[in-house]
Design an enzyme around this catalytic site. Structure first.
Site, PDB file in Angstrom:
ATOM      1  N   ALA A  66      31.836  38.170  41.015  1.00 44.16           N
ATOM      2  CA  ALA A  66      30.957  37.397  41.891  1.00 44.16           C
ATOM      3  C   ALA A  66      30.949  38.092  43.243  1.00 44.16           C
ATOM      4  O   ALA A  66      31.911  38.779  43.599  1.00 44.16           O
ATOM      5  CB  ALA A  66      31.483  35.985  42.018  1.00 44.16           C
ATOM      6  N   GLY A 112      33.723  37.408  37.698  1.00 46.60           N
ATOM      7  CA  GLY A 112      32.473  36.874  37.147  1.00 46.60           C
ATOM      8  C   GLY A 112      31.795  37.833  36.176  1.00 46.60           C
ATOM      9  O   GLY A 112      31.029  37.408  35.306  1.00 46.60           O
ATOM     10  N   GLU A 115      33.542  37.279  32.996  1.00 47.13           N
ATOM     11  CA  GLU A 115      33.144  35.929  32.556  1.00 47.13           C
ATOM     12  C   GLU A 115      31.736  35.952  31.958  1.00 47.13           C
ATOM     13  O   GLU A 115      31.450  35.278  30.972  1.00 47.13           O
ATOM     14  CB  GLU A 115      33.228  34.951  33.732  1.00 47.13           C
ATOM     15  CG  GLU A 115      34.679  34.688  34.127  1.00 47.13           C
ATOM     16  CD  GLU A 115      34.816  33.864  35.387  1.00 47.13           C
ATOM     17  OE1 GLU A 115      34.324  34.311  36.446  1.00 47.13           O
ATOM     18  OE2 GLU A 115      35.390  32.773  35.324  1.00 47.13           O
ATOM     19  N   GLU A 135      40.931  37.119  40.141  1.00 47.85           N
ATOM     20  CA  GLU A 135      40.707  36.083  41.159  1.00 47.85           C
ATOM     21  C   GLU A 135      41.966  35.657  41.902  1.00 47.85           C
ATOM     22  O   GLU A 135      41.909  35.356  43.100  1.00 47.85           O
ATOM     23  CB  GLU A 135      40.036  34.846  40.530  1.00 47.85           C
ATOM     24  CG  GLU A 135      38.559  35.034  40.235  1.00 47.85           C
ATOM     25  CD  GLU A 135      38.262  35.673  38.886  1.00 47.85           C
ATOM     26  OE1 GLU A 135      39.189  36.202  38.261  1.00 47.85           O
ATOM     27  OE2 GLU A 135      37.085  35.634  38.463  1.00 47.85           O
TER      28      GLU A 135
HETATM   29  N1  COA Z   1      31.620  41.393  45.660  1.00 46.11           N
HETATM   30  C1  COA Z   1      30.939  41.989  46.665  1.00 46.11           C
HETATM   31  N2  COA Z   1      30.877  43.323  46.806  1.00 46.11           N
HETATM   32  C2  COA Z   1      31.520  44.084  45.910  1.00 46.11           C
HETATM   33  C3  COA Z   1      32.239  43.534  44.836  1.00 46.11           C
HETATM   34  C4  COA Z   1      32.266  42.124  44.736  1.00 46.11           C
HETATM   35  N3  COA Z   1      32.896  41.508  43.741  1.00 46.11           N
HETATM   36  N4  COA Z   1      32.784  44.535  44.122  1.00 46.11           N
HETATM   37  C5  COA Z   1      32.403  45.677  44.721  1.00 46.11           C
HETATM   38  N5  COA Z   1      31.644  45.408  45.796  1.00 46.11           N
HETATM   39  C6  COA Z   1      31.031  46.365  46.732  1.00 46.11           C
HETATM   40  C7  COA Z   1      32.041  46.926  47.699  1.00 46.11           C
HETATM   41  O1  COA Z   1      32.246  46.038  48.788  1.00 46.11           O
HETATM   42  C8  COA Z   1      31.351  48.200  48.118  1.00 46.11           C
HETATM   43  O2  COA Z   1      30.329  47.889  49.031  1.00 46.11           O
HETATM   44  P1  COA Z   1      30.129  48.782  50.381  1.00 46.11           P
HETATM   45  O3  COA Z   1      29.856  50.166  49.882  1.00 46.11           O
HETATM   46  O4  COA Z   1      28.968  48.138  51.059  1.00 46.11           O
HETATM   47  O5  COA Z   1      31.420  48.678  51.120  1.00 46.11           O
HETATM   48  C9  COA Z   1      30.676  48.652  46.839  1.00 46.11           C
HETATM   49  O6  COA Z   1      30.559  47.492  46.024  1.00 46.11           O
HETATM   50  C10 COA Z   1      31.470  49.693  46.076  1.00 46.11           C
HETATM   51  O7  COA Z   1      32.759  49.190  45.830  1.00 46.11           O
HETATM   52  P2  COA Z   1      34.118  49.940  46.226  1.00 46.11           P
HETATM   53  O8  COA Z   1      35.202  48.912  46.371  1.00 46.11           O
HETATM   54  O9  COA Z   1      33.895  50.861  47.382  1.00 46.11           O
HETATM   55  O10 COA Z   1      34.353  50.824  44.901  1.00 46.11           O
HETATM   56  P3  COA Z   1      35.742  51.380  44.366  1.00 46.11           P
HETATM   57  O11 COA Z   1      35.407  52.365  43.301  1.00 46.11           O
HETATM   58  O12 COA Z   1      36.615  51.829  45.475  1.00 46.11           O
HETATM   59  O13 COA Z   1      36.479  50.107  43.681  1.00 46.11           O
HETATM   60  C11 COA Z   1      36.574  48.105  42.355  1.00 46.11           C
HETATM   61  C12 COA Z   1      35.923  49.485  42.564  1.00 46.11           C
HETATM   62  C13 COA Z   1      35.821  47.412  41.240  1.00 46.11           C
HETATM   63  C14 COA Z   1      38.038  48.286  41.957  1.00 46.11           C
HETATM   64  C15 COA Z   1      36.479  47.308  43.686  1.00 46.11           C
HETATM   65  O14 COA Z   1      35.132  47.317  44.134  1.00 46.11           O
HETATM   66  C16 COA Z   1      36.911  45.852  43.560  1.00 46.11           C
HETATM   67  O15 COA Z   1      38.095  45.572  43.485  1.00 46.11           O
HETATM   68  N6  COA Z   1      35.934  44.920  43.587  1.00 46.11           N
HETATM   69  C17 COA Z   1      36.203  43.510  43.579  1.00 46.11           C
HETATM   70  C18 COA Z   1      36.657  43.044  42.230  1.00 46.11           C
HETATM   71  C19 COA Z   1      36.965  41.565  42.253  1.00 46.11           C
HETATM   72  O16 COA Z   1      37.908  41.103  42.859  1.00 46.11           O
HETATM   73  N7  COA Z   1      36.151  40.804  41.534  1.00 46.11           N
HETATM   74  C20 COA Z   1      36.331  39.392  41.395  1.00 46.11           C
HETATM   75  C21 COA Z   1      35.496  38.654  42.380  1.00 46.11           C
HETATM   76  S1  COA Z   1      35.737  36.902  42.203  1.00 46.11           S
END
Ligand code: COA
Length: 260
Positions: A66, A112, A115, A135
């Protein structure tokens, strides 16, 4: 309908819905959830769509969760509404769609995103896919049905561990857990989904919808799956597809189902 956050393609009886926010790793914001709802309902009511494939755009992510930026300042009431609206609009809709939905998990499938993949009727993953429900690392729990569907799919102990540790599993482990049905190289993911969709398409769409109902009944409170099966089984006998399927078998020819 014009969409801003998803792509919607139809070809050869298959609708492919692609979540298209690659710079945000296809994170699900409110607009995306709404557009997905609209696209799924439209595909379900399109008689030419026999199977729906759901995937993410780009090579890195299916859906990374999400959209955290949208709910970072929410209070409890807003949190409950976020969870309920999402479940009502999208996750429950996908699970109970009468048209089969296959998730092509082409990369990160987190929170999400996992999910949503778990709401699909079954899942395939590319070798680079990583799945998890992180989460609790944000001070939250899964809110789009993850505590329930992950437990149904991989069992309580594994679900508890995955949720408590907030860790990701790779595609091979997801395969071993039964979370996905196949793991293939990324370039083979959609072709493999289309091959399965072609097999599904050759069967009676009415019977498939009935099977989805009966299988899902096992996971629905207050429903007796065996009773639903009896009722759906009986209804099949009243369809032209049943007549065609049995007649074709007896005449030693391929069935031509009409979905009536
Ligand atoms: N919500 C909002 N933005 C998200 C996102 C999320 N769940 N997941 C990734 N993004 C965005 C990042 O903020 C980044 O945006 P920016 O370039 O404007 O800063 C972009 O997507 C790329 O992500 P980034 O984190 O730079 O890539 P990465 O390769 O370093 O890491 C992940 C990849 C998936 C490990 C990391 O993005 C992450 O942990 N995301 C969140 C996962 C999460 O907790 N999901 C559950 C949400 S309830």
């Amino acid at each position: 309908m014009n969409y801003n956050t998803i792509l919607n393609d139809f070809s050869n009886g298959i609708t492919t819905i692609t979540i298209n926010r690659p710079t945000k790793l296809n994170a699900l914001n409110k607009a995306t959830i709404f557009e997905l709802h609209t696209a799924f309902k439209a595909a379900e009511s399109d008689v030419d769509t026999k199977v729906i494939i759901l995937t993410g755009s780009g090579e890195k992510a299916f859906v990374a969760g999400a959209d955290i930026s949208e709910f970072a300042d929410f209070d409890g009431e807003e949190g409950r509404a976020l969870s309920k609206e999402g479940q009502d609009l999208l996750f429950d809709v996908v699970e109970n769609l009468s048209t089969p939905v296959i998730a092509a998990v082409n990369g990160f499938s987190l929170g999400g995103g996992l999910e949503l993949a778990m709401s699909a009727h079954f899942r395939l993953a590319s070798t680079n896919a990583r799945m998890g429900l992180p989460e609790v690392s944000l001070g939250l729990i899964p809110g789009y049905g993850g505590t329930q569907r992950l437990t149904q799919l991989i069992g309580k102990g594994r679900a508890m561990e995955l949720i408590m540790t907030a860790s990701m599993i790779d595609a091979e482990k997801a395969l071993a857990y039964g979370l996905v049905n196949y793991v293939v190289p990324q370039e083979e993911l959609l072709p493999k989904c289309y091959a399965l969709a072609d097999k599904i398409k050759s069967n009676s769409s009415l019977a498939i919808s009935a099977a989805i109902k009966a299988v899902n009944a096992n996971y629905t409170d207050g429903m007796n799956g065996y009773d639903v099966e009896i009722s759906e089984f009986g209804k099949c006998f009243e369809t032209e597809d049943f007549e065609e399927g049995t007649t074709a078998f007896l005449e030693k020819r391929k069935s031509k189902f009409t979905g009536r």
